[in-house]
Design a protein around this motif. Structure first.
Motif, short mmCIF file in Angstrom:
data_model
loop_
_atom_site.label_atom_id
_atom_site.label_comp_id
_atom_site.label_asym_id
_atom_site.label_seq_id
_atom_site.Cartn_x
_atom_site.Cartn_y
_atom_site.Cartn_z
N GLN A 34 7.99 22.45 5.32
CA GLN A 34 9.40 22.44 4.93
C GLN A 34 10.04 21.14 5.37
O GLN A 34 9.75 20.63 6.47
N PHE A 36 13.73 19.38 6.18
CA PHE A 36 15.11 19.70 6.53
C PHE A 36 15.93 18.42 6.63
O PHE A 36 15.41 17.36 6.92
N LEU A 89 13.81 16.04 8.98
CA LEU A 89 12.73 16.62 9.77
C LEU A 89 11.77 17.39 8.87
O LEU A 89 12.19 18.02 7.91
N VAL A 93 4.31 25.53 9.15
CA VAL A 93 4.01 26.87 9.66
C VAL A 93 2.51 27.05 9.59
O VAL A 93 1.89 26.84 8.55
N ASP A 99 3.40 30.18 13.62
CA ASP A 99 4.02 29.21 14.50
C ASP A 99 4.59 28.06 13.68
O ASP A 99 3.88 27.44 12.90
N MET A 100 5.89 27.78 13.82
CA MET A 100 6.51 26.66 13.10
C MET A 100 6.64 25.48 14.06
O MET A 100 7.25 25.62 15.12
N ARG A 101 6.08 24.34 13.65
CA ARG A 101 6.14 23.14 14.48
C ARG A 101 6.89 22.05 13.74
O ARG A 101 6.64 21.80 12.57
N PHE A 102 7.78 21.39 14.50
CA PHE A 102 8.62 20.35 13.92
C PHE A 102 8.16 18.96 14.32
O PHE A 102 7.68 18.74 15.43
N GLY A 103 8.38 18.00 13.42
CA GLY A 103 8.31 16.61 13.79
C GLY A 103 9.62 16.20 14.47
O GLY A 103 10.62 16.95 14.44
N ALA A 104 9.62 15.02 15.06
CA ALA A 104 10.82 14.54 15.78
C ALA A 104 11.88 13.99 14.83
O ALA A 104 13.01 13.76 15.25
#
Lengths: 112, 111
Positions: A34, A36, A89, A93, A99-104
Motif C-alpha cells: 500500500q 500512503f 510511505l 503486509v 504484519d504490516m511494515r512501513f518504510g520511513a
C-alpha cells in the motif's frame, strides 16, 4: 523479519515534472503493498493498494507497480503539482502473519 | 478521517507518570491498531485488537499496554512514561486486517 526501505528520503522537483518514488522490501512473501500520503501534522491517507497477484494500480495521475520477485514497488506521479508536496510511505503486509511494515517515507517537495 | 478521533491531540508529560491515549471510531470496524512514528523509522506497530477484549502485541510493545472494552474505543497506556516514548502516536482501524484507515495522530512529549 521484513524490512522496507524507501530511497531517497527527500526529493525536490519543479512543477510539471514526472517522478518516481521507490520502495523495496526484503521478503517477497507479501499479501499486499500500500502507498500512503502524509501531510505535515496529519494522519495517513491511502493512495493505492496492490494485491500480491497484481502488477499495478492506477488512480488519476498516480500509478503504482509491484514486482514481488525483485522486492520492489514504484509510485509514479505524472505532471506533478505543488499540492503533491507531502511525505509518501509504502507499507507491506506479510503473507503469513498479518504484519504490516512501513518504510520511513520519501518527503516530496514540488516547487512552483 | 474515516470516523476516527484521537485524544488528546497533544500532550506533554513528565518521566515516570502514567499516560493514556484514546482512540474512538464510529465505523464499527473490527480491528484497531496503535502505531508510533519516529523520524527514520516510519510507523511501527505497538499493539492491535481484533475484537472487544482481544488484543495482541506488535513490533514495539514493551512499556505499553492496551485495552478495548467497547468496539469503538481502544486505549493505549504508558504505565510509566520515559523520554524514549516521545513520539507521534497513530490509531488505525480496519474491517479486515489488510486495509487500514488512520486517525490524525497524538503528539506526546515526555520531559
Amino acid at each position: 523479519k521484513q524490512e522496507v526501505t524507501q530511497i531517497p528520503a527527500a526529493l525536490s522537483v519543479p512543477e510539471g515534472e514526472n517522478l518516481v518514488l521507490n520502495c523495496s522490501f526484503t521478503d517477497s512473501a507479501i499479501y499486499n503493498l500500500q502507498w500512503f500520503r502524509q501531510d505535515p501534522g496529519k494522519g495517513l491517507t491511502s493512495l493505492l493498494l496492490i494485491q500480491s497477484s497484481q502488477r499495478e494500480q492506477t488512480s488519476g495521475r498516480l500509478n503504482a507497480s509491484l514486482d514481488k520477485s525483485s522486492g520492489r514497488s514504484t509510485l509514479y506521479i505524472a505532471a506533478s503539482q505543488p499540492g503533491d508536496s507531502a511525505t509518501y510511505l509504502c507499507a507491506v503486509v506479510a503473507d503469513n502473519n498479518n504484519d504490516m511494515r512501513f518504510g520511513a517515507g520519501t518527503r516530496l517537495t514540488v516547487k512552483p | 478521517d474515516a470516523g476516527i478521533t484521537q485524544s488528546p491531540r497533544h500532550k506533554v508529560t513528565e518521566t515516570g507518570t502514567p499516560v493514556t491515549l484514546r482512540c474512538h471510531q464510529t465505523e464499527n470496524h473490527r480491528y484497531m491498531y496503535w502505531y508510533r512514528q519516529d523520524p527514520g523509522h516510519g510507523l511501527r506497530l505497538i499493539h492491535y485488537s481484533y475484537g472487544v477484549k482481544d488484543t495482541d502485541k506488535g513490533e514495539v510493545s514493551d512499556g505499553y499496554s492496551v485495552s478495548r472494552s467497547k468496539t469503538e474505543d481502544f486505549l493505549l497506556t504508558l504505565e510509566s512514561a520515559t523520554s524514549s516514548q516521545t513520539s507521534v502516536y497513530f490509531c488505525a482501524i480496519s474491517r479486515t486486517f489488510y486495509e487500514q484507515y488512520f486517525g490524525p495522530g497524538t503528539r506526546l512529549t515526555v520531559t
